[in-house]
Design a protein around this motif. Structure first.
Motif, PDB file in Angstrom:
ATOM      1  N   THR A 254      -5.105  68.916  61.925  1.00 31.47           N
ATOM      2  CA  THR A 254      -3.696  68.553  62.120  1.00 31.47           C
ATOM      3  C   THR A 254      -3.440  68.082  63.548  1.00 31.47           C
ATOM      4  OG1 THR A 254      -2.995  70.141  60.427  1.00 31.47           O
ATOM      5  CG2 THR A 254      -1.325  69.389  62.003  1.00 31.47           C
ATOM      6  N   LEU A 255      -3.968  68.825  64.521  1.00 31.98           N
ATOM      7  CA  LEU A 255      -3.760  68.437  65.917  1.00 31.98           C
ATOM      8  C   LEU A 255      -4.431  67.106  66.223  1.00 31.98           C
ATOM      9  CD1 LEU A 255      -4.186  71.871  67.756  1.00 31.98           C
ATOM     10  CD2 LEU A 255      -2.060  70.659  67.236  1.00 31.98           C
ATOM     11  N   TYR A 256      -5.603  66.868  65.649  1.00 27.53           N
ATOM     12  CA  TYR A 256      -6.277  65.592  65.899  1.00 27.53           C
ATOM     13  C   TYR A 256      -5.488  64.429  65.294  1.00 27.53           C
ATOM     14  CZ  TYR A 256      -9.730  61.918  66.181  1.00 27.53           C
ATOM     15  OH  TYR A 256     -10.358  60.734  66.459  1.00 27.53           O
ATOM     16  N   GLN A 257      -4.911  64.636  64.127  1.00 25.06           N
ATOM     17  CA  GLN A 257      -4.085  63.593  63.516  1.00 25.06           C
ATOM     18  C   GLN A 257      -2.870  63.268  64.378  1.00 25.06           C
ATOM     19  OE1 GLN A 257      -3.288  65.179  59.624  1.00 25.06           O
ATOM     20  NE2 GLN A 257      -5.454  65.105  59.038  1.00 25.06           N
ATOM     21  N   LEU A 258      -2.265  64.290  64.978  1.00 23.03           N
ATOM     22  CA  LEU A 258      -1.134  64.057  65.880  1.00 23.03           C
ATOM     23  C   LEU A 258      -1.584  63.326  67.145  1.00 23.03           C
ATOM     24  CD1 LEU A 258       0.712  67.506  65.591  1.00 23.03           C
ATOM     25  CD2 LEU A 258       1.354  65.341  64.502  1.00 23.03           C
ATOM     26  N   ILE A 259      -2.800  63.645  67.601  1.00 20.01           N
ATOM     27  CA  ILE A 259      -3.330  63.001  68.809  1.00 20.01           C
ATOM     28  C   ILE A 259      -3.560  61.515  68.581  1.00 20.01           C
ATOM     29  CG2 ILE A 259      -5.418  62.817  70.243  1.00 20.01           C
ATOM     30  CD1 ILE A 259      -5.612  65.904  70.103  1.00 20.01           C
TER      31      ILE A 259
END
Length: 432
Positions: A254-259
């Protein structure tokens, strides 16, 4: 309470058996023998000659079981059922049996299934590796099926380790182990695999120098210098670990997708919510507080300090996000945590409690394109590891682990030395 004379007489009459002479089995045998107890030990036939150089070795587990009053199974969790099935029926009448495995559910199930009903079960787990001095380290002791006299005898024998004993049930043990080790190991294993996939030599890369980078590199390599089955057992055979590992993988994704979509407000909101949950102003946590200038001393790197580059610390952000989503406060079981976990928690503290460090990590994650390929590799490595664990694939786990370990082979001894110095510093700070 037994007097000193009674204890000396007891040591002359009680025999301790250890089935399995791996590194932890040998550590226990050595410490218990040095304390004056008679120790019987055995191992696989092909290791008989090697072990015989250091200990008085019996030929098999049947002989150890027949003559020993307290028997410790020091075998891999994957094989505990088959080994207890083989040697359990030979257990001495009235003896006490325990084990050293890092996952207690399969161990307890094997004991209940294959041991005679008149055998007491008092088991244990040292929360450190074989190269760490057991003095003052946490030692879990589980009185599963025994009277007070049998339990007290085991405590006297295990006092040979000079560890801090913590009484738990096996359910409490497996849950706490999952909370403090499962996702931590996954994070470091994923770092190693990501570096191998990208061909990154992290001690030569400016993004992994400095105090936090030193912890990441040294501890990841420390894991890869150990036996793969230690980590596989916790990840695959501990039923409590599944939720941790699944959520950590989801947090990284999830955090990588936001990044990659540079959704700054959502990314910041998610990190700050997790940060508040763990480190909020109303929290009275026993903080580790690792000074980065000290951690700078434990470095494999020759990269000049002026060349250091900021890191996104996706692995650290994902961990607090994981804890937040599972409602876990990592400080709740600090007495049961390993040196590896305390160092992990220490660098998370530094990256999230310090406003400047937090802002640097967030900005780097969102806008530093140079580090983004590293984060992609980390995301893919975490995905691969979590899927391997989800499918309970021991063979795949072993291959992934050994392939990564081979990539770092030449640096493992030096990293082990530095990580031991880190741990010694941490322990001296804790005890001082």
């Amino acid at each position: 309470m037994l007097g000193q004379k009674d204890i000396e007489l007891e040591k002359n009459s009680i025999e301790v058996g250890i089935i399995g002479a791996g590194v932890m089995g040998q550590l226990y045998a050595r410490k218990i023998r040095e304390a004056g107890w008679k120790v019987n030990i055995c191992d696989l036939p092909e290791r008989f000659g090697t072990v015989k150089k250091q200990f008085e070795v019996l030929e098999n587990g049947h002989l150890v079981s027949r003559r020993s009053d307290f028997i410790i199974y020091s075998v891999e969790a994957e094989f505990i059922n088959s080994v207890v099935r083989q040697y359990g029926p030979s257990t001495k009448l009235g003896a006490i049996v325990g084990g050293q495995t890092s996952v207690k559910q399969p161990e307890i199930e094997a004991f209940e299934k294959h041991l005679p009903d008149d055998i007491s079960i008092v088991t244990c787990h040292s929360l450190h590796g074989p190269n760490v001095d057991p003095t003052d380290q946490p030692l879990i002791i589980i009185n599963h099926r025994s009277g007070q006299a049998q339990y007290a005898l085991v405590c006297r024998i295990l006092a040979s380790l000079n560890s801090k004993t913590i009484p738990l049930t096996w359910q409490e043990h497996d849950r706490i182990t999952a909370d403090t080790q499962a996702a931590t190991h996954l994070a470091f294993e994923s770092m190693g695999t990501a570096w191998r996939t990208c061909g990154i030599v992290p001690w030569e890369d400016p993004a992994y120098t400095g105090g936090i980078g030193n912890v990441k590199v040294n501890m990841a390599l420390r894991i890869y210098s150990n036996k793969w089955h230690v980590y596989a057992g916790i990840a695959i055979m501990n039923s409590y670990a599944r939720a941790q590992i699944k959520q950590y993988g989801e947090s990284v994704a999830t955090l990588y997708q936001l990044i990659i979509s540079e959704r700054e407000s959502e990314f910041r909101d998610r990190i700050h919510k997790a940060r508040e949950f763990i480190f909020g102003v109303d929290k009275a946590n026993p903080y580790i507080e690792l000074p980065e200038d000290i951690l700078n001393e434990f470095s494999l790197s020759t990269v000049p300090k002026a060349s250091e580059r900021p890191n996104s610390h996706l692995s650290l952000f994902a961990m607090v996000d994981c804890w937040y989503n599972l409602g876990i406060n990592p400080y709740d079981h600090l007495i049961c945590q390993t040196p590896l976990f305390r160092l992990w928690l220490g660098i998370i503290e530094h990256s999230l409690r310090d406003e400047e460090a937090l802002e640097m990590g967030i900005h780097t994650a969102l806008y530093d394109r140079q580090i983004r390929t590293h984060d992609l590799a980390y995301y893919l490595a975490t995905l691969g590891w979590s899927q391997c664990i989800e499918h309970s694939n021991m063979d795949s786990y072993k291959k992934r682990f050994l392939d990564t370990a081979a990539f770092f082979q030449e640096k493992l001894p030096e990293a082990n030395t530095l990580s031991s110095l880190m741990i010694n510093y941490l322990e001296s700070k804790r005890s001082g």
